[in-house]
Design a protein around this motif. Structure first.
Motif, PDB file in Angstrom:
ATOM      1  N   SER A   1      69.529  80.773   2.412  1.00  0.00           N
ATOM      2  CA  SER A   1      69.786  80.536   0.996  1.00  0.00           C
ATOM      3  C   SER A   1      71.266  80.685   0.648  1.00  0.00           C
ATOM      4  N   MET A   2      71.984  81.569   1.354  1.00  0.00           N
ATOM      5  CA  MET A   2      73.378  81.849   1.006  1.00  0.00           C
ATOM      6  C   MET A   2      74.382  80.932   1.683  1.00  0.00           C
ATOM      7  N   PHE A   3      74.026  80.271   2.760  1.00  0.00           N
ATOM      8  CA  PHE A   3      74.988  79.486   3.528  1.00  0.00           C
ATOM      9  C   PHE A   3      75.761  78.529   2.627  1.00  0.00           C
TER      10      PHE A   3
ATOM     11  N   SER B   1      85.245  85.349  -2.279  1.00  0.00           N
ATOM     12  CA  SER B   1      84.009  85.391  -1.496  1.00  0.00           C
ATOM     13  C   SER B   1      84.248  84.924  -0.068  1.00  0.00           C
ATOM     14  N   LEU B   2      83.624  85.627   0.866  1.00  0.00           N
ATOM     15  CA  LEU B   2      83.776  85.286   2.281  1.00  0.00           C
ATOM     16  C   LEU B   2      82.724  84.264   2.674  1.00  0.00           C
ATOM     17  N   THR B   3      83.166  83.223   3.369  1.00  0.00           N
ATOM     18  CA  THR B   3      82.252  82.195   3.845  1.00  0.00           C
ATOM     19  C   THR B   3      82.396  82.018   5.347  1.00  0.00           C
ATOM     20  N   VAL B   4      81.515  81.215   5.880  1.00  0.00           N
ATOM     21  CA  VAL B   4      81.569  80.900   7.310  1.00  0.00           C
ATOM     22  C   VAL B   4      82.910  80.274   7.675  1.00  0.00           C
ATOM     23  N   TRP B   5      83.507  79.528   6.749  1.00  0.00           N
ATOM     24  CA  TRP B   5      84.696  78.746   7.065  1.00  0.00           C
ATOM     25  C   TRP B   5      85.994  79.519   6.922  1.00  0.00           C
ATOM     26  N   ASP B   6      85.999  80.686   6.280  1.00  0.00           N
ATOM     27  CA  ASP B   6      87.286  81.334   6.010  1.00  0.00           C
ATOM     28  C   ASP B   6      87.308  82.837   6.267  1.00  0.00           C
ATOM     29  N   ALA B   7      86.395  83.342   7.079  1.00  0.00           N
ATOM     30  CA  ALA B   7      86.371  84.793   7.324  1.00  0.00           C
ATOM     31  C   ALA B   7      86.255  85.138   8.803  1.00  0.00           C
ATOM     32  N   SER B   8      86.408  84.156   9.675  1.00  0.00           N
ATOM     33  CA  SER B   8      86.172  84.390  11.096  1.00  0.00           C
ATOM     34  C   SER B   8      87.454  84.733  11.844  1.00  0.00           C
ATOM     35  N   SER B   9      87.290  85.142  13.083  1.00  0.00           N
ATOM     36  CA  SER B   9      88.422  85.326  13.989  1.00  0.00           C
ATOM     37  C   SER B   9      88.928  83.958  14.450  1.00  0.00           C
ATOM     38  N   SER B  10      89.906  83.991  15.331  1.00  0.00           N
ATOM     39  CA  SER B  10      90.520  82.743  15.782  1.00  0.00           C
ATOM     40  C   SER B  10      89.572  81.924  16.654  1.00  0.00           C
ATOM     41  N   HIS B  11      89.948  80.671  16.842  1.00  0.00           N
ATOM     42  CA  HIS B  11      89.189  79.749  17.692  1.00  0.00           C
ATOM     43  C   HIS B  11      89.004  80.332  19.100  1.00  0.00           C
ATOM     44  N   LEU B  12      90.092  80.815  19.693  1.00  0.00           N
ATOM     45  CA  LEU B  12      90.037  81.358  21.049  1.00  0.00           C
ATOM     46  C   LEU B  12      89.155  82.601  21.121  1.00  0.00           C
ATOM     47  N   THR B  13      89.269  83.493  20.139  1.00  0.00           N
ATOM     48  CA  THR B  13      88.463  84.718  20.138  1.00  0.00           C
ATOM     49  C   THR B  13      86.978  84.398  20.089  1.00  0.00           C
TER      50      THR B  13
END
Length: 384
Positions: free
Chosen positions: A314-316, A329-341
């Motif tokens: 529901s939140m995605f 607000s934190l989303t899947v697209w802007d709260a992650s570590s780097s691509h390599l990590t």
């Protein structure tokens, strides 16, 4: 080509969003039945021997179940550092309460049988109840607050400010979610006790578990109606930067009534999650009433998985919305570590998760069977 570029950054983010859900489900399913057994301990077992049977049904496996909690915390720290920073600071007191309960549990397991005085053992029995009830309740309360939005914001230098308090977390909707969590854990624990014990303990667990399953269905439905009618969701109103840097402030977000249900309309297949929640609890109820413990245990696990996954569906793409500054607000697209990590973590996970699952399966296979009262008497020096 650099190896980690074989998988797109946005795809890795989705994969790790899904893996966090898997780890949370893994913890709730494996640790859920021993938390539920702890909650049921003072009620399903009335004599000292019966309570020792309950304790010994979970004693050999509860420590291994904690692996999923450690994996989940570690994965959030490495894959979603901003989520880790906000949640572990904002929910600090709540998490301290949970950790206190989880720390007291092994102490109670070890100390309970050190003395034979009934009062001594009774006190530790209530500690085991506390160590089961509190984590189940607080985890549900945390989910309820996440659905409503958490009062945090970012300064211009990206420093995190949390403007809430512990007691503000205990609002009516969050407490309702906490009761849903307790009910599904008790139903799961009852299914486990029906599988692992016999006689009066199994019958009492069956009764309490049936009530918990019914309560879980009703409370989960009530939470859904409440969320649809009174809990506003969040919606990104700017173009989503799926492969951009992890900076939450680069988007615009608005609070919108019914936004949490929009994913179900846009992607009808996501309805499988809440459907599994209801079907699992109904199956657990049927398994308990029909004295089919394996069915009850598997169905309760399905119900737990469905309820947890319905929150994510529901939140995605939101993973932690802000109630005071929606843009933060934190989303899947802007709260992650780097691509390599994320790529390195995925490789490590692909190696070790199958090993953990295989080892856990082998342990449960070895320990399969009921805990017998006579065996507890004969092995008084080794059993809990």
């Amino acid at each position: 080509m650099i190896l980690h570029q074989l998988i797109d950054y946005d795809t890795l983010r989705i994969i790790w969003w899904a893996l966090i859900g898997v780890l949370l489900v893994g913890f709730a399913v494996t640790d859920g039945f021993d938390l539920g057994s702890g909650i049921l301990l003072p009620f399903a077992a009335r004599t000292d021997l019966e309570r020792r049977v309950v304790i010994n049904s979970v004693g050999p496996v509860w420590e291994g179940n904690q692996v999923w909690l450690i994996l989940g915390g570690g994965a959030i720290f490495a894959a979603w550092p901003q989520l880790y920073a906000v949640s572990f600071s904002g929910f600090y007191l709540a998490m301290f309460v949970i950790l206190t309960a989880l720390i007291l549990r092994p102490v109670a397991f070890k100390f309970r049988s050190k003395r034979e005085e009934p009062q001594w053992r009774a006190r530790w029995d209530w500690v085991l109840f506390f160590s089961g009830f509190v984590p189940a309740l607080i985890c549900g309360v945390a989910v309820g607050n996440v659905l409503q939005g958490v009062p945090f914001r970012f300064a211009t230098d990206m420093h995190i400010h949390y403007d809430g308090s512990f007691f503000a977390l205990l609002n009516p909707f969050a407490l309702l979610c906490g009761l849903v969590s307790v009910a599904m854990m008790v139903a799961h624990g009852a299914a486990w006790l029906q599988l692992k014990t016999a006689g009066p303990v199994a019958e009492r667990a069956r009764l309490y578990g049936s009530v918990a399953a019914v309560a879980g269905i009703v409370l989960y439905a009530l939470a859904g109606v409440w969320m649809a009618s009174a809990i506003g969701g969040y919606r990104i109103t700017s173009a989503a930067q799926m492969t951009g840097p992890s900076n939450p402030l680069l988007k615009t977000v608005e609070l919108h009534a019914g936004a949490w249900l929009a994913n179900y309309a846009a992607h009808p297949w996501t309805m499988a999650a809440p459907a599994a929640g209801f079907a699992g609890l109904l199956g657990a109820l049927a398994g308990l009433l029909l004295r089919r413990p394996v069915l009850a245990l598997l169905a309760a696990a399905l119900g737990i998985a469905g309820i947890i996954l319905s929150v994510g569906a529901s939140m995605f793409p939101f993973i932690l919305p802000s109630s005071i500054d929606p843009r933060a607000s934190l989303t899947v697209w802007d709260a992650s570590s780097s691509h390599l990590t994320l790529f390195i973590m995925l490789v490590v996970t692909a190696i070790f998760i199958p090993i953990i699952v295989a080892y856990t399966t082998w342990v449960y296979h070895v320990l399969w069977g009921k805990v017998d009262e006579e065996a507890i008497r004969e092995e008084s020096g080794h059993a809990y």
